[in-house]
Design an enzyme around this catalytic site. Sequence first.
Site, PDB file in Angstrom:
ATOM      1  N   GLU A 175     100.541  39.716 102.130  1.00 11.08           N
ATOM      2  CA  GLU A 175     100.562  40.255 100.758  1.00 11.08           C
ATOM      3  C   GLU A 175     100.936  41.736 100.749  1.00 11.08           C
ATOM      4  O   GLU A 175     100.209  42.587 100.214  1.00 11.08           O
ATOM      5  CB  GLU A 175      99.206  40.022 100.082  1.00 11.08           C
ATOM      6  N   GLU A 371      99.462  30.202 100.971  1.00 10.32           N
ATOM      7  CA  GLU A 371      98.092  30.250 100.436  1.00 10.32           C
ATOM      8  C   GLU A 371      98.093  29.633  99.057  1.00 10.32           C
ATOM      9  O   GLU A 371      98.953  29.968  98.232  1.00 10.32           O
ATOM     10  CB  GLU A 371      97.579  31.693 100.295  1.00 10.32           C
TER      11      GLU A 371
END
Length: 473
Positions: A175, A371
């Site tokens: 991220e 994810e």
Amino acid sequence: MKMKDGFLWGGATAANQFEGAWNEDGKGPSTADMMTGGTHTTPRRITPVLEEGTYYPSHEAIDFYHHYKEDIKLFAEMGFKTFRMSIAWSRIFPNGDDKEPNEAGLQFYDNVFDELLKYNIEPLVTISHYETPFGLTKKYNGWAGREVVDCYTTYCETIFNRYKNKVKYWLTFNEINCLTIPEFGAYMGGGIIPKKGDNEMQLRFQALHHQFVASAKAVKLGHSINPDFKIGCMIAYMCNYAKTCNPDDVLEAQRKDQLHNMLCSDVQVRGYYPGFALNYFKENGVEIKMEKDDEKTLREGCVDFYSFSYYMSNVVTTDKNDKEVSGNLLGGYKNPYLKASDWGWQIDPKGLRWTLNHIYDRYQIPVMVVENGLGAVDVVEKDGSINDDYRIDYLRDHIVQMEEAVKNGVDLMGYTMWGCIDLVSASTGEMKKRYGFIYVDKDNDGKGDMGRKTKKSFHWYKKVIESNGENLV
Ligand code: BG6
């Protein structure tokens, strides 16, 4: 529908949220080890010096360090084709800039990879997942310091050489776009602790530039060590809908999409800063210090695939009177068409389809969902069973939409559900916010015998994988 042959079904984790053994066998402290527990309403604290009597969830986490054989056996029972995990950088370089790597740390990951390969599970490794050796924070203010680029490159060279015959799939930073987000991003993503009077935004974007350069160097280096390596970027994708068709709302949704979603992947996939980023820096007085070869490095280190996390969508409005609701990394506004999780994240399977289409339209490179999952409170029944139908529903609905995107032409490599075994929540530090197919007996205060138990969703996911995505009932 069935996914293509070789589709990478599996689950995802991160070292600081599940390994534990935070100071065993030579491991040094990481930024995650200095974060206290919290709750939905009490934020986690960063304590530059550990406080006695304070609970630090990463220190023991779910102790994968000592349970890895048992846990991997359960992943194999579900039929995992891949397992996403991260390497704790400070297990390999305890201070981040040590001259020699820590052999015991390297050996631990050798053991884990061997165990995975024994069951034909392909490791997918995040090189840096929300943790930087704390030594680098103390010395250079984390990624704000250019020196960290070289430390990271040395770390990559070490692990690429060591594991070149065991690991093929790598992600450079988890991220990475969290550094576009004030406060939260600085420490979680960059290991930065701004001092009073610092220009936080300048520090964050300079750190992000350092990560871009580090990522590009890693891609180039990785390919030279093993040309078969596939190295990806990893973006927290926050799908933004305009609240109304007022063009101002639509433009605001686009602005957020550019700044928080696209800026990082444009650099990592295309190899240069997009115009809107340069404009944003100018408007906000951010000046990125570049070294002579940085632009060339970025162009030469483009990633092989695009990976992302997806949990929810956000609503964007220019109406100042609207009330914000919580979300992953960034909040948004309430969407009346969607339900939310117990933690207020708005559940939106169709947003995943929209996102996949959007990403693939823009980049035309293979994509992977690394994810996706539901953080929920699970109840262990008297007979020991855990009936998490809500999790099955969430995952099924998302997989259905993912398959629609594939029908629409998206080249999807795989899907790793987040937190396949219960682990510590990154945002709140809780155990109560559970994602797993496998329950771990541990609570928010660290109590529990750490026993593992399969949930109803475990048996469901096994069938999904067995049928390569066809059987979702
Ligand atoms: C992602 C992170 O943002 O979301 C994970 O990459 C994190 O580390 C996951 O755990 C879920 O968020 P949370 O806060 O519910 O753990």
